[in-house]
Design an enzyme around this catalytic site. Structure first.
Site, PDB file in Angstrom:
ATOM      1  N   ASP A 149      -2.765   7.653  -5.419  1.00 52.04           N
ATOM      2  CA  ASP A 149      -2.915   6.451  -4.603  1.00 52.04           C
ATOM      3  C   ASP A 149      -3.119   5.217  -5.476  1.00 52.04           C
ATOM      4  OD1 ASP A 149      -3.233   5.021  -2.138  1.00 52.04           O
ATOM      5  OD2 ASP A 149      -5.382   4.992  -2.513  1.00 52.04           O
TER       6      ASP A 149
ATOM      7  N   ASP B 147       0.813  -1.201   0.000  1.00 53.88           N
ATOM      8  CA  ASP B 147       0.000   0.000   0.000  1.00 53.88           C
ATOM      9  C   ASP B 147       0.852   1.259   0.000  1.00 53.88           C
ATOM     10  OD1 ASP B 147      -2.051   1.810   0.276  1.00 53.88           O
ATOM     11  OD2 ASP B 147      -2.417   1.361   2.392  1.00 53.88           O
TER      12      ASP B 147
END
Length: 482
Positions: A338, A130
């Protein structure tokens, strides 16, 4: 200003989560690592793949995960993670409702998965990867899923409470002189446990194995929420305890990825590259860079500067110049790049004129998108070659011209496609649908991120030398076709 565009467009479906496995490729570079990413919902090798799920069910799950993740990022920004090293009571069974902070970790909604090897001898586990998190942590002790067992490693050691590493965590507790952490994901998911050091084993692109001693990670004792099916999380954020920061001396603080459209990723892999080869490949693609921006309140995320949006080469009217601005005093606003969010979230002051403009230009039959949670949907079942207005994201220094499959998302087998953007209150998040078939390089050492369009990210997985995939040629058409 550079203008980037993808050609050879394929119809896209949504899914943000991938499983990664190390695979030697590219150059014989000992300071580089190459990892194959496989689609979580569609690829049969994924541990969370549901063969019985329909196409529409997988898309719905991806949209739900994306919304949950975006909500978690909003909560983190709203609460902030600075200062760090705050105390909590580890004797209490803590949940996210019991604490008032949100820390820089995000759970499985809209994320990727990789294998990581820790310990002596190495124990290989599957963990969420992530870009919106810092801490690397694995499930330990009494957990329902596969666990990392410290007792089976000769190099495991806990980190002291007063160490600098312990001070990098947002919430910590004294545990007989050692550092005990708590992370709240902002979506009712939490992890808490011992901060420890272990030997990390890495596979270089030349096939050799390297060990990295004293790698800091969280050995989770209590983990709850949306981590089912995985063994932990690998944070690729900007904080001092993140994976790329800790091994920065080896990889030079740079990594890259190239995300396939999800139809292709049912059988092929998307590459993730750490180290020198990430830049070698990028140089071959003629990367164009936009600066990274620091948010003093939340230093984990990769903020970039978005100046505006254009539709059919015309700047959108009605968007204030401050719409995408980051307030460095409050930490609010700004634009986050992201990899884990599927659906891009635009602040309402930009999303409303954006969606309205597209709606006025598109003449296909409109259908209700509320069952899947999206706003602007069309029935294309009787349209053989649908065309849509082009969309340009105008970053500082780079115009990212999105092809149709980076704008609209097929959501079922009946020809329904929906806009892969949503409105939100005060934080813009550029999701991974918009990043498909772009080579994205995070050059953290030089505070910049680079973009280059490619015909297919899958070409990277089959190269035997440090050569780049074919770059997409520039185009002048005002419309994009599926």
């Amino acid at each position: 200003m550079a203008t980037l565009r993808c050609l050879n467009v394929l119809l896209v479906v949504a899914a943000a989560a991938m499983v990664l496995s190390a695979s030697p490729s590219l150059s014989e570079n000992v300071n580089s690592m190459f990892v194959n990413m496989k689609n979580l919902d569609h690829h049969p090798d994924s541990p969370l793949h549901r063969a019985e799920a329909t196409f529409a069910e997988r898309i719905l799950n991806a949209v739900k995960r994306s919304k949950a993740r975006a909500a978690g990022l909003h909560n983190i920004v709203a609460s902030g993670i600075t200062p760090r090293g705050l105390h909590f009571d580890s004797t209490t069974s803590t949940t996210s409702k019991d604490v008032s902070f949100q820390s820089p970790v995000t759970s499985s909604p809209g994320s990727y998965i990789m294998t990581i090897s820790l310990g002596t001898p190495p124990q290989t586990k599957t963990a969420i990867v992530d870009t919106g998190s810092d801490l690397v942590w694995l499930q330990c002790y009494q957990q329902p899923d596969t666990v990392f067992d410290p007792s089976k490693s000769s190099t495991y050691k806990k980190i002291r409470y007063f160490s600098n590493l312990c001070g990098e965590l947002p919430y910590v507790s004294w545990n007989w002189g050692y550092c005990y952490y708590l992370y709240d994901c902002g979506d009712q998911s939490t992890t808490q446990g011992d901060l420890a050091q272990e030997t990390l084993t890495l596979t270089a692109t030349n096939g050799s194995h390297q060990t990295f001693p004293n790698f800091a990670f969280g050995c989770g004792r209590r983990n709850q929420g949306t981590f089912v099916g995985t063994d932990g999380l690998v944070g690729l954020g900007r904080g001092a305890i993140s994976f790329p920061e800790q091994i920065g001396s080896l990889i030079g603080a740079k990594f890259s990825y190239c995300l396939l459209d999800v139809v292709s990723s049912a059988t092929e892999s998307s590459p993730l590259i750490f180290g020198d080869d990430a830049l070698v490949v990028g140089n071959g693609l003629n990367l164009h860079y936009t600066p990274l921006v620091r948010n003093p309140a939340v230093d984990t995320f990769y903020y970039v500067k978005l100046n505006g949006i254009a539709v059919d080469n015309q700047p959108l009217r009605g968007i204030a110049s401050s719409a995408f601005a980051l307030d460095i005093y409050t930490g609010r606003g700004g634009v986050i790049l992201d990899s884990g969010t599927t659906i891009t979230q635009l602040v309402d002051s930009a999303y409303i004129p954006f969606a309205s403009t597209l709606q006025s230009l598109i003449k296909y039959p409109q259908v209700d998108g509320s069952p899947i949670g999206l706003d602007l949907c069309y029935d294309l079942s009787n349209v053989s070659n649908p065309t849509f207005p082009s969309v340009t994201l105008q970053f500082q220094g780079v115009d990212l011209i999105l092809p149709a499959n980076n704008i609209f998302l097929q959501v079922d087998d009946h020809g329904t496609s929906c806009l892969a953007f949503l409105g939100t209150s005060d934080l813009t998040i550029i999701g991974n649908i918009q990043q498909q078939n772009f080579y994205v390089l995070y050059d953290v050492a030089n505070e910049r991120v680079g973009f280059a369009p490619v015909d297919s990210c899958a070409n990277l997985t089959s190269t035997s030398s440090a050569t780049a995939p074919t770059a997409a040629a520039p185009a002048t058409a005002a419309k994009d076709e599926f």
